[in-house]
Scaffold this active site. Sequence first.
Site, PDB file in Angstrom:
ATOM      1  N   THR A 142       0.850  -1.194   0.000  1.00 15.22           N
ATOM      2  CA  THR A 142       0.000   0.000   0.000  1.00 15.22           C
ATOM      3  C   THR A 142       0.886   1.245   0.000  1.00 15.22           C
ATOM      4  OG1 THR A 142      -1.716  -1.179   1.208  1.00 15.22           O
ATOM      5  CG2 THR A 142      -1.782   1.221   1.330  1.00 15.22           C
TER       6      THR A 142
ATOM      7  N   ASP B 153       6.237  -4.213  -1.344  1.00 12.06           N
ATOM      8  CA  ASP B 153       5.647  -3.078  -0.623  1.00 12.06           C
ATOM      9  C   ASP B 153       6.713  -2.019  -0.337  1.00 12.06           C
ATOM     10  OD1 ASP B 153       3.828  -1.497   0.709  1.00 12.06           O
ATOM     11  OD2 ASP B 153       3.513  -2.869   2.391  1.00 12.06           O
TER      12      ASP B 153
ATOM     13  N   GLU C 218      -0.645  -5.330   6.003  1.00  6.01           N
ATOM     14  CA  GLU C 218       0.680  -5.458   5.377  1.00  6.01           C
ATOM     15  C   GLU C 218       1.508  -6.510   6.117  1.00  6.01           C
ATOM     16  OE1 GLU C 218       1.151  -0.882   3.714  1.00  6.01           O
ATOM     17  OE2 GLU C 218       1.946  -1.361   5.664  1.00  6.01           O
TER      18      GLU C 218
HETATM   19  C1  5RP Z   1       1.349   2.119   4.200  1.00  5.45           C
HETATM   20  C2  5RP Z   1       2.808   1.915   4.236  1.00  5.45           C
HETATM   21  C3  5RP Z   1       3.609   2.397   3.073  1.00  5.45           C
HETATM   22  O1  5RP Z   1       4.365   1.346   2.571  1.00  5.45           O
HETATM   23  C4  5RP Z   1       4.530   3.487   3.539  1.00  5.45           C
HETATM   24  O2  5RP Z   1       3.755   4.499   4.154  1.00  5.45           O
HETATM   25  C5  5RP Z   1       5.326   4.080   2.372  1.00  5.45           C
HETATM   26  O3  5RP Z   1       4.479   4.777   1.519  1.00  5.45           O
HETATM   27  P1  5RP Z   1       4.999   5.533   0.232  1.00  5.45           P
HETATM   28  O4  5RP Z   1       5.385   4.492  -0.754  1.00  5.45           O
HETATM   29  O5  5RP Z   1       3.799   6.351  -0.199  1.00  5.45           O
HETATM   30  O6  5RP Z   1       6.147   6.411   0.647  1.00  5.45           O
HETATM   31  O7  5RP Z   1       3.363   1.360   5.146  1.00  5.45           O
HETATM   32  O8  5RP Z   1       0.738   1.717   5.399  1.00  5.45           O
END
Ligand code: 5RP
Length: 224
Positions: free
Chosen positions: A32, A85, A107
């Site tokens: 996410t 992720d 996650e």
């Molecule tokens: C979501 C997460 C995301 O992996 C984390 O916030 C990184 O996000 P981004 O790729 O927008 O920097 O843990 O719960």
Amino acid sequence: MTQDELKQAVAAAAIKEVTQAIEDGEIIGIGTGSTANCFIDLLAEFKHDIKGTVASSEASAERLKKHGIEVFDLNAVNDVAVYVDGADETNHRLELIKGGGAALTREKIVAAVAKQFVCIADESKLVDQLGGFPLPVEVLPMARSHVGRELVKLGGDPVYREGVVTDNGNIILDVYNFPIATPRKIEEKINNIVGVVTNGIFACRPADVLLLGTQNGVNRITPN
Ligand code: 5RP
């Protein structure tokens, strides 16, 4: 390169990594956030090479479905070959802080099931010690004050994330001023507080591979 271009670069590297590693009929776990979104958009081109995906949030599931990529319930699959992720922070052991997007619990579940966890991040996320980013903790709503007091006892400054309800119907406390010298220990300790669903330290199940976007290209890093 801008931060967005670095995210695109690591997403493209992850597509290469995943398409080389998986076999026909395997399932990919999808994270996410904005970096994971880049990966989802590129995965659309390869959707016929995979059986489908499991998603770590409603938002990612929706994005996958818009691309016509099949999304399975985690309980309906036996294995997840690889989980891709982003992260809010990673150290050199590939222990992470996650949950900036409030999806940490799902996650962590998908990461736990996956045979391999590939983290994709731009170089701003790499730190020597976790804790510069406020640590997200998912909490059952009725336990908010209790968990907050326990987090203060551990030395942190918990702040209620206003207006956020997780996909699981819970709230998020973000813990500020909380350097994490022993990630595994702290992860277990916070998860032991009654009312905590889980916290955003991914040290008991760290990433296996980090694809780190830098100005000199994407570095493939494994834990040291
Ligand atoms: C979501 C997460 C995301 O992996 C984390 O916030 C990184 O996000 P981004 O790729 O927008 O920097 O843990 O719960």
